[in-house]
Design an enzyme around this catalytic site. Sequence first.
Site, PDB file in Angstrom:
ATOM      1  CE  LYS A 200      -1.831   2.743   2.859  1.00 22.69           C
ATOM      2  NZ  LYS A 200      -1.704   3.982   2.066  1.00 22.69           N
ATOM      3  CD  GLU A 274      13.838   0.846   9.067  1.00 23.87           C
ATOM      4  OE1 GLU A 274      14.317   1.858   9.612  1.00 23.87           O
ATOM      5  OE2 GLU A 274      14.379  -0.260   9.105  1.00 23.87           O
ATOM      6  CB  CYS A 308      13.466   9.273   7.454  1.00 21.15           C
ATOM      7  SG  CYS A 308      14.465   8.199   6.414  1.00 21.15           S
ATOM      8  CD  GLU A 405      10.298  13.247  10.781  1.00 24.06           C
ATOM      9  OE1 GLU A 405       9.174  12.771  11.033  1.00 24.06           O
ATOM     10  OE2 GLU A 405      11.174  12.618  10.164  1.00 24.06           O
TER      11      GLU A 405
HETATM   12  P1  NAD Z   1       2.604   8.516   7.555  1.00 25.77           P
HETATM   13  O1  NAD Z   1       2.904   7.769   8.803  1.00 25.77           O
HETATM   14  O2  NAD Z   1       1.612   9.605   7.607  1.00 25.77           O
HETATM   15  O3  NAD Z   1       2.078   7.516   6.408  1.00 25.77           O
HETATM   16  C1  NAD Z   1       2.850   6.416   5.999  1.00 25.77           C
HETATM   17  C2  NAD Z   1       1.924   5.354   5.431  1.00 25.77           C
HETATM   18  O4  NAD Z   1       1.114   4.830   6.476  1.00 25.77           O
HETATM   19  C3  NAD Z   1       0.975   5.847   4.352  1.00 25.77           C
HETATM   20  O5  NAD Z   1       0.912   4.868   3.342  1.00 25.77           O
HETATM   21  C4  NAD Z   1      -0.355   5.956   5.105  1.00 25.77           C
HETATM   22  O6  NAD Z   1      -1.490   5.821   4.285  1.00 25.77           O
HETATM   23  C5  NAD Z   1      -0.253   4.793   6.057  1.00 25.77           C
HETATM   24  N1  NAD Z   1      -1.092   4.878   7.263  1.00 25.77           N
HETATM   25  C6  NAD Z   1      -1.607   5.985   7.856  1.00 25.77           C
HETATM   26  N2  NAD Z   1      -2.309   5.627   8.966  1.00 25.77           N
HETATM   27  C7  NAD Z   1      -2.208   4.281   9.073  1.00 25.77           C
HETATM   28  C8  NAD Z   1      -2.684   3.323  10.020  1.00 25.77           C
HETATM   29  N3  NAD Z   1      -3.399   3.686  11.100  1.00 25.77           N
HETATM   30  N4  NAD Z   1      -2.383   2.027   9.842  1.00 25.77           N
HETATM   31  C9  NAD Z   1      -1.646   1.634   8.773  1.00 25.77           C
HETATM   32  N5  NAD Z   1      -1.164   2.488   7.851  1.00 25.77           N
HETATM   33  C10 NAD Z   1      -1.441   3.796   7.993  1.00 25.77           C
HETATM   34  O7  NAD Z   1       4.013   9.013   7.019  1.00 25.77           O
HETATM   35  P2  NAD Z   1       4.285   9.968   5.759  1.00 25.77           P
HETATM   36  O8  NAD Z   1       3.842  11.340   6.129  1.00 25.77           O
HETATM   37  O9  NAD Z   1       3.790   9.327   4.517  1.00 25.77           O
HETATM   38  O10 NAD Z   1       5.881   9.926   5.655  1.00 25.77           O
HETATM   39  C11 NAD Z   1       6.722  10.782   6.332  1.00 25.77           C
HETATM   40  C12 NAD Z   1       7.292  10.095   7.568  1.00 25.77           C
HETATM   41  O11 NAD Z   1       8.004   8.911   7.181  1.00 25.77           O
HETATM   42  C13 NAD Z   1       8.308  10.949   8.292  1.00 25.77           C
HETATM   43  O12 NAD Z   1       8.078  10.856   9.678  1.00 25.77           O
HETATM   44  C14 NAD Z   1       9.644  10.295   7.945  1.00 25.77           C
HETATM   45  O13 NAD Z   1      10.675  10.498   8.880  1.00 25.77           O
HETATM   46  C15 NAD Z   1       9.255   8.862   7.861  1.00 25.77           C
HETATM   47  N6  NAD Z   1      10.229   8.107   7.047  1.00 25.77           N
HETATM   48  C16 NAD Z   1      11.048   7.210   7.675  1.00 25.77           C
HETATM   49  C17 NAD Z   1      12.018   6.522   6.940  1.00 25.77           C
HETATM   50  C18 NAD Z   1      12.947   5.518   7.577  1.00 25.77           C
HETATM   51  O14 NAD Z   1      13.576   4.747   6.850  1.00 25.77           O
HETATM   52  N7  NAD Z   1      13.076   5.493   8.899  1.00 25.77           N
HETATM   53  C19 NAD Z   1      12.127   6.753   5.567  1.00 25.77           C
HETATM   54  C20 NAD Z   1      11.262   7.681   4.969  1.00 25.77           C
HETATM   55  C21 NAD Z   1      10.311   8.344   5.723  1.00 25.77           C
END
Ligand code: NAD
Length: 501
Positions: A200, A274, A308, A405
Site C-alpha cells: 500500500k 522504520e 527521514c 520532526e
Molecule cells: P505517515 O505515517 O503519515 O504515512 C505512511 C503510510 O502509512 C501511508 O501509506 C499511510 O497511508 C499509512 N497509514 C496511515 N495511517 C495508518 C494506520 N493507522 N495504519 C496503517 N497504515 C497507515 O508518514 P508519511 O507522512 O507518509 O511519511 C513521512 C514520515 O516517514 C516521516 O516521519 C519520515 O521520517 C518517515 N520516514 C522514515 C524513513 C525511515 O527509513 N526510517 C524513511 C522515509 C520516511
Amino acid sequence: MDMIAPEQISPLDTVSSFIRRDHGLFIDNEWQQGGSTDRLSVFDPATGQAITTVVNASEADVDRAVKAAYKAFESGVWSAMAPAERERILLRFADQVEANAEELAQIETLNQGKSINIARFVDVGGAPAYIRYIAGLTTKITGETFDVSIGVIPGAKYTTYTRREPVGVVGAIAPWNFPMMIGLWKIMPALAAGCTVVLKPSEVTPLTSLRLVELAHAAGLPAGVLNVVTGDGKAGKALVDHPLVSKITFTGSTATGKAIARSASDRLLRTSLELGGKNPAIFLKDAPIEQAVQGAMLGGFFNNGQVCAASSRLYVAREIYEPFVKALSDAVNGMSIGPGMDPTSQVNPVVSALHREKIMGHIASARDQGARIVAGGEQPDRPGFYVQPTVVVDAARDFAISRLEVFGPLVTVTPFDTEEEAIDLANDTQMGLTASLWTNDLKKTMDYVPRLKAGTVWVNSHNLIDPAMPFGGYKESGIGRDFGIHSLDSYSEVKSVCIAH
Ligand code: NAD
C-alpha cells in the site's frame, strides 16, 4: 502539462498516458476496479493541480488483495520455487526498472514534486543496484546444524538443524518522500525471502507503485505474489488488522508506527518499523567552513528536507559558529526555486498543500517562541506547494522546532562549547535514526561515534546509504533494520528440526 516553461523538460508520451489512465487496484496479476467507488485525487505539487485519481480501497478491497496473496503463498508457486529461479525473476525485475527508468523518474517527479535529478539518479537510478543486491540474497538463505546433548534416552542420537521459512503474507506500507524507492525497500526482502506481498503506497504518491507492479509481473512474478492497493490510512489499517497477514513492514511517521504497533500487539503480528528522525549534525572547530556548509546543505535540504535521515539540527563549535551561520544563510538564500521538472531548480515544492501548512506552522511557532529566522521562512507567492528553504537560530532545546520532526527544508543551528554539551544536545531527542560528525580529528571521531545514539553515524558526509549498510533507528525511530546481508531475516521464521535416530 500544457503550460511548460522553457526550462522544464516535457513529460514522455508514455508518462502522460500512464497518468491519465483509469487507475485500479493490482490484484492477482490483473487490474481491478475497487468495490469502493471512493477515489482519491493525486496532485502535481509544482502546480497544485489534480492530475489523476486512484481508488481509495475499502476493507473488502484489501481483503481481496490479501486473499490473493495468501492463495499464492499457500500454493508454493513462489515460496517453494527454487531460490535461483526466484533470484532470476527478481534480477529481470531490475532490468525492467532500468529499461523504464526515465518514465519512472518523470512519474515520480510529477507526483512527488522532487527534482528530476533526484528522481533520475537516486530514486530510480539507485533502484537496480538495490534490487540486484537483495535478489542475490535469495540464494544465500541458510540454516545451521547443531550438536545437541539431549539426555532423555541413554544412547539415543539426535540431529538438529534449522530452516528459515518465509513468514507468509507481508503487508508493506510506504510513505510519500521516496515513494518507489522505499516501496522497493519494503517489498524486495519479502519477495526474496519467499513471501507474498500486498503493497500500500502513500495516498499522496501512489503512481510509481502502480507502474512498478506491472514491471515486476513483466519480469515473470507469478500471479498473486505482489499486489498493490491504493488508499489512505484506513486501507493501511485494514492491512494491519487482516488475520491472513503475517508481517507488516512499514516506513512512515513515528505516530503511525506506534498506532501499527498497538494494533499488532493484539495478535503478536510481526512488524518492522522504520520511523521518523530529528537528526543532529555536529561540526567540530576543525571542520573547514566550505565543506561543512556543503555538508549541511546536502544533509538538511536534499529532497527539500523531506528525508527521514535529514540533518535538521546542526550543532556548531562556538569557534566557527558565526562564519558557519553566515555562509549557510548565504548559500540557502542563493538557491533557485522551481518545479522538479526543471533540472536547474534547487528547491522544489513540498509534497502537498497539507504538508506545506504543517511546515509553515512549525516556522510560525519557532518565531512565536523567540527563535530567529536568518534565511527563508516564507511561502513563495506562486502556485504549487512551495516553502522557502529556512535557517533558524536561537532555538532553545525545549522549543517545538528543536524537538519535532519538520520534514521540510528547514534547519536549526546552535553553538556548543564542549564535547559533553555537543553529545548531550545531539542525543536530547526521542528519535535516533542518524547523526553526522564533521571533523578530521581521528581521536575525536573515535570518541564521539560510540556516544551518538543513532542507527547510522556518518563522518564527513550525511544521507549516504547503500544496500549493504544496515539502516534503521534507535529509540522511537523504529524497530528493525532495512538493507544489509541480514535484511531477509525478519521475513522468515526459524524452524528447529530435531531428528532422533
Ligand atoms: P505517515 O505515517 O503519515 O504515512 C505512511 C503510510 O502509512 C501511508 O501509506 C499511510 O497511508 C499509512 N497509514 C496511515 N495511517 C495508518 C494506520 N493507522 N495504519 C496503517 N497504515 C497507515 O508518514 P508519511 O507522512 O507518509 O511519511 C513521512 C514520515 O516517514 C516521516 O516521519 C519520515 O521520517 C518517515 N520516514 C522514515 C524513513 C525511515 O527509513 N526510517 C524513511 C522515509 C520516511
